[in-house]
Structure formats: structure tokens, C-alpha cells
Design a protein around this motif. Structure first.
Motif, PDB file in Angstrom:
ATOM      1  N   GLY A  77       0.803  -1.210   0.000  1.00 37.54           N
ATOM      2  CA  GLY A  77       0.000   0.000   0.000  1.00 37.54           C
ATOM      3  C   GLY A  77       0.836   1.259   0.000  1.00 37.54           C
ATOM      4  N   GLU A  78       0.146   2.419   0.004  1.00 35.05           N
ATOM      5  CA  GLU A  78       0.815   3.718  -0.019  1.00 35.05           C
ATOM      6  C   GLU A  78       1.638   3.925   1.237  1.00 35.05           C
ATOM      7  N   LYS A  79       2.851   4.389   1.044  1.00 35.10           N
ATOM      8  CA  LYS A  79       3.732   4.631   2.178  1.00 35.10           C
ATOM      9  C   LYS A  79       3.372   5.975   2.833  1.00 35.10           C
ATOM     10  N   LEU A  80       3.117   5.939   4.130  1.00 38.79           N
ATOM     11  CA  LEU A  80       2.844   7.147   4.877  1.00 38.79           C
ATOM     12  C   LEU A  80       4.157   7.738   5.388  1.00 38.79           C
ATOM     13  N   VAL A  81       4.165   9.037   5.696  1.00 37.84           N
ATOM     14  CA  VAL A  81       5.389   9.681   6.165  1.00 37.84           C
ATOM     15  C   VAL A  81       5.216  10.106   7.615  1.00 37.84           C
ATOM     16  N   LEU A  82       6.286   9.956   8.383  1.00 40.38           N
ATOM     17  CA  LEU A  82       6.259  10.348   9.782  1.00 40.38           C
ATOM     18  C   LEU A  82       6.202  11.879   9.862  1.00 40.38           C
ATOM     19  N   SER A  83       5.171  12.395  10.515  1.00 39.43           N
ATOM     20  CA  SER A  83       4.971  13.842  10.585  1.00 39.43           C
ATOM     21  C   SER A  83       5.048  14.386  12.006  1.00 39.43           C
ATOM     22  N   ARG A  84       4.900  13.525  12.990  1.00 41.97           N
ATOM     23  CA  ARG A  84       5.112  13.926  14.376  1.00 41.97           C
ATOM     24  C   ARG A  84       5.582  12.721  15.168  1.00 41.97           C
ATOM     25  N   ILE A  85       6.562  12.935  16.025  1.00 40.47           N
ATOM     26  CA  ILE A  85       6.961  11.899  16.967  1.00 40.47           C
ATOM     27  C   ILE A  85       7.198  12.552  18.324  1.00 40.47           C
ATOM     28  N   SER A  86       6.651  11.938  19.371  1.00 35.95           N
ATOM     29  CA  SER A  86       6.759  12.465  20.730  1.00 35.95           C
ATOM     30  C   SER A  86       7.336  11.376  21.624  1.00 35.95           C
ATOM     31  N   TYR A  87       8.460  11.696  22.263  1.00 35.74           N
ATOM     32  CA  TYR A  87       9.148  10.758  23.134  1.00 35.74           C
ATOM     33  C   TYR A  87       8.967  11.167  24.593  1.00 35.74           C
ATOM     34  N   ASP A  88       8.712  10.194  25.449  1.00 36.91           N
ATOM     35  CA  ASP A  88       8.787  10.395  26.891  1.00 36.91           C
ATOM     36  C   ASP A  88       9.928   9.552  27.423  1.00 36.91           C
ATOM     37  N   ILE A  89      10.865  10.197  28.120  1.00 41.35           N
ATOM     38  CA  ILE A  89      12.029   9.507  28.686  1.00 41.35           C
ATOM     39  C   ILE A  89      11.653   9.089  30.099  1.00 41.35           C
ATOM     40  N   LEU A  90      11.550   7.783  30.327  1.00 39.97           N
ATOM     41  CA  LEU A  90      10.955   7.262  31.559  1.00 39.97           C
ATOM     42  C   LEU A  90      11.962   7.012  32.671  1.00 39.97           C
ATOM     43  N   GLY A  91      13.250   7.061  32.357  1.00 38.12           N
ATOM     44  CA  GLY A  91      14.243   6.793  33.399  1.00 38.12           C
ATOM     45  C   GLY A  91      15.646   6.777  32.827  1.00 38.12           C
ATOM     46  N   VAL A 241       8.723  16.288  18.147  1.00 37.43           N
ATOM     47  CA  VAL A 241       9.141  16.811  16.849  1.00 37.43           C
ATOM     48  C   VAL A 241       7.926  16.846  15.926  1.00 37.43           C
ATOM     49  N   HIS A 242       7.636  18.027  15.361  1.00 39.31           N
ATOM     50  CA  HIS A 242       6.611  18.186  14.329  1.00 39.31           C
ATOM     51  C   HIS A 242       7.295  18.570  13.025  1.00 39.31           C
ATOM     52  N   LEU A 243       6.891  17.941  11.919  1.00 40.83           N
ATOM     53  CA  LEU A 243       7.497  18.201  10.617  1.00 40.83           C
ATOM     54  C   LEU A 243       6.427  18.597   9.602  1.00 40.83           C
ATOM     55  N   HIS A 244       6.703  19.664   8.805  1.00 39.58           N
ATOM     56  CA  HIS A 244       5.798  19.983   7.706  1.00 39.58           C
ATOM     57  C   HIS A 244       6.358  19.534   6.359  1.00 39.58           C
ATOM     58  N   SER A 269      13.142  25.254  22.860  1.00 39.46           N
ATOM     59  CA  SER A 269      12.325  25.341  21.643  1.00 39.46           C
ATOM     60  C   SER A 269      13.239  25.521  20.438  1.00 39.46           C
ATOM     61  N   THR A 270      12.984  24.764  19.371  1.00 37.67           N
ATOM     62  CA  THR A 270      13.890  24.764  18.229  1.00 37.67           C
ATOM     63  C   THR A 270      13.109  24.767  16.917  1.00 37.67           C
ATOM     64  N   VAL A 271      13.499  25.648  16.015  1.00 32.38           N
ATOM     65  CA  VAL A 271      13.067  25.550  14.621  1.00 32.38           C
ATOM     66  C   VAL A 271      14.079  24.652  13.916  1.00 32.38           C
ATOM     67  N   LEU A 272      13.599  23.615  13.269  1.00 31.98           N
ATOM     68  CA  LEU A 272      14.446  22.621  12.617  1.00 31.98           C
ATOM     69  C   LEU A 272      14.660  22.982  11.149  1.00 31.98           C
ATOM     70  N   HIS A 273      15.905  22.833  10.686  1.00 36.87           N
ATOM     71  CA  HIS A 273      16.252  23.178   9.301  1.00 36.87           C
ATOM     72  C   HIS A 273      17.012  22.041   8.636  1.00 36.87           C
ATOM     73  N   ASP A 274      16.857  21.936   7.308  1.00 37.77           N
ATOM     74  CA  ASP A 274      17.882  21.329   6.475  1.00 37.77           C
ATOM     75  C   ASP A 274      18.437  22.443   5.597  1.00 37.77           C
ATOM     76  N   VAL A 275      19.314  22.130   4.655  1.00 34.48           N
ATOM     77  CA  VAL A 275      19.985  23.202   3.919  1.00 34.48           C
ATOM     78  C   VAL A 275      19.027  23.981   3.022  1.00 34.48           C
ATOM     79  N   ALA A 276      17.836  23.440   2.743  1.00 39.47           N
ATOM     80  CA  ALA A 276      16.858  24.139   1.908  1.00 39.47           C
ATOM     81  C   ALA A 276      15.965  25.075   2.704  1.00 39.47           C
ATOM     82  N   GLY A 277      15.967  24.954   4.053  1.00 39.24           N
ATOM     83  CA  GLY A 277      15.134  25.825   4.868  1.00 39.24           C
ATOM     84  C   GLY A 277      14.490  25.084   6.020  1.00 39.24           C
ATOM     85  N   PRO A 278      13.499  25.699   6.678  1.00 41.90           N
ATOM     86  CA  PRO A 278      12.847  25.071   7.831  1.00 41.90           C
ATOM     87  C   PRO A 278      12.071  23.812   7.428  1.00 41.90           C
TER      88      PRO A 278
END
Length: 291
Positions: A77-91, A241-244, A269-278
């Protein structure tokens, strides 16, 4: 997360910046080695900044994305893309072999929610949830995040910048493995920098550009310290992490601001970039207290 830190931050955090065009010797190796089905062994390069006998969360966060990539890779099927990931560090993240278990919580053709749990010594150490979304052509309406130095959202390319020895601020194998290139002189609580590495995420396994990009994001909390880490602790207990759009290339750009509140909490708080922009945003909640 609470080991003693050996290196005192210098009064001028730019003292360790190398001349433009020079690069630290690129490491050969990886942050993890395969250790069986869904199991991975960290190398010394994954050693933490608060305690070198623990794992730095940055490469572990990338490893979780790598495990999610492998979980969804073989499905039809169609491959979905990861658009948000939220981690909780438990220990405590011991520098020991870990297992990553991934399952689907909410299946769907266009939207899916998956969960990954990192177990170290049979104890859940990290729990992450990721939203995967369908892709389509939305270039006609694309826009937003048009900040940056050139008005188009792009930062000065890393090839034009000098390297900064972050080991003057932090110990640990992970910090020693990365190439940090500030866009401007770092200031307490405010730094914009590129992060790169010559190491593979997992030895002998190809990692996606996204997994390699995410593997450097948690560095954000260490590049814009407000106080010396030999006098104050401010570890993060989560990362979201949220990605557009999906990042490309070998560099992770971090436009980072750190805030401390008056009652022991903080936010990076961080704005994430690659070399093409945010490409998106990252947030980290901090627990702030004196050593």
C-alpha cells in the motif's frame, strides 16, 4: 540523566570555535550495532553528556525512528510519512543493549498512529508515539516559516561556517562525535547551529534521511545552555518533533532558544532546518535544579 559533568563551561563559549573551512577528523563507526531481532547495542559514541556511562538521547531518538521505518517498510500500500513523533524519557538510559518494540495503535490508509517502546534490561526506558500521514502535491499552497537570514528561511550553509568544539562544554562520546557549526556566536539561551556526524546510526544497516536527521535533534538542549552544566542540571524529560516536510541531506539545523522558569521547569524550543530551509519544530521540557 544525573551524572556529574566534568567540564566547566568557559566564560566565552566561542573559545573553541575552529577557523572557517577546517573540520574535525571524521569518525569511523556507528552509534549502535545490531544485536538480534529488534535489539541494538550502543557503542561508546552514544555516551551521554550528563553521564558518559548512559546513552545520550539524541542517537537513541534516531534509532527509534529507524525501528519504525523497519516496522512499516515491508507493508503493501501507499507509504505514509512520519509527521510527528513524541518521546517520553521514563528513566535512566544505561549504555546497555536495548530492544525496541513497535506496534500500530490506530491503523488507517491515510493516517496511522504507531507506538515504539525502548526496553533496557527489560524495563521500559522510552515510550514514543508517531503519527504517519499520507502524502500529496500541495506545492500550490505551501508556505509558512519564511524566517532565516535570507528571508527565504535558509541558514548560512554549513560549508561556510567554522566548527565549534562542544566538548569544551560537555563530556561524553556522543558530543565528541558531532561536528557543530554555529551560524553566529553562541549566547546563553540562544544558539543557531548546524549539527553533523561522520558516524552511521546502525552498523551495517542503511538508515533513512529522517532517522539520521532526528538522531541529532536532541543536541539542541546542549548548544544554548543558560547556565554552566557543572553548576546546574537541566536535562530534558521529553522530546516532541513536528514536521511539515521531510528533511534531506546530512546536516541538522537547530535554531534554538532555552527558557528557564522561576520554579524549576524549563523549555528548549527549536526551529528545525535542512539546507533548503525550515522543516519543522522541536520542543523539550526541562527539569532545572542546582547541582
Amino acid at each position: 540523566m544525573e551524572g556529574a559533568v566534568r567540564h566547566k563551561m568557559s566564560s566565552a563559549t566561542t573559545a573553541g570555535i575552529r577557523s572557517r573551512g577546517t573540520r574535525p577528523s571524521m569518525n569511523i563507526g556507528s552509534y549502535y550495532e545490531p544485536a538480534g531481532e529488534n535489539r541494538y547495542k550502543p557503542t561508546a559514541h552514544a555516551g551521554g553528556a550528563w553521564d558518559p556511562a548512559e546513552q545520550h538521547f539524541s542517537p537513541l531518538g534516531g534509532l527509534v525512528v529507524h525501528a519504525i521505518d523497519r516496522f512499516v517498510a515491508g507493508r503493501p500500500g501507499e507509504k505514509l510519512v512520519l509527521s510527528r513523533i513524541s518521546y517520553d524519557i521514563l528513566g535512566r538510559l544505561a549504555l546497555d543493549e536495548c530492544e525496541i518494540r513497535v506496534e500500530t495503535l490506530r491503523p488507517g490508509r491515510t493516517i496511522e498512529l504507531v507506538e515504539a517502546v525502548v526496553l533496557i534490561g527489560d524495563r521500559a526506558a522510552v515510550r514514543a508515539r508517531a503519527w504517519l500521514l499520507s502524502s500529496g502535491d500541495t506545492r500550490a499552497v505551501a508556505g509558512g516559516d519564511e524566517g532565516g537570514e535570507d528571508g527565504g528561511g535558509r541558514l548560512t550553509p554549513p560549508e561556510e561556517l567554522a566548527s565549534w568544539s562542544l566538548t569544551d562544554v560537555w563530556p561524553g562520546g556522543y558530543i565528541a562525535s558531532v561536528d557543530v557549526r554555529p551560524v553566529a556566536p553562541p549566547r546563553p539561551g540562544r544558539t543557531t547551529a548546524w549539527i553533523g556526524t561522520g558516524l552511521d546510526l546502525v552498523a551495517g544497516e542503511a538508515s533513512s534521511p529522517l532517522a539520521s536527521f532526528v538522531a541529532l535533534i536532541d543536541t539542541a538542549n546542549g548548544i544554548a545552555v543558560r547556565q554552566s552544566p557543572t553548576e546546574w542540571m537541566f536535562p530534558n524529560v521529553d522530546l516532541t518533533v513536528h514536521l511539515h516536510r521531510q528533511p534531506e541531506g546530512r546536516w541538522t539545523g537547530l535554531d534554538t532558544t532555552v527558557s528557564f522558569g522561576p520554579t524549576g521547569q524549563g523549555v528548549t524550543s527549536t526551529v528545525l532546518h535542512d539546507v533548503a530551509g525550515p522543516v519543522g519544530h522541536a520542543e523539550q521540557m526541562l527539569t532545572v535544579r542546582p547541582l
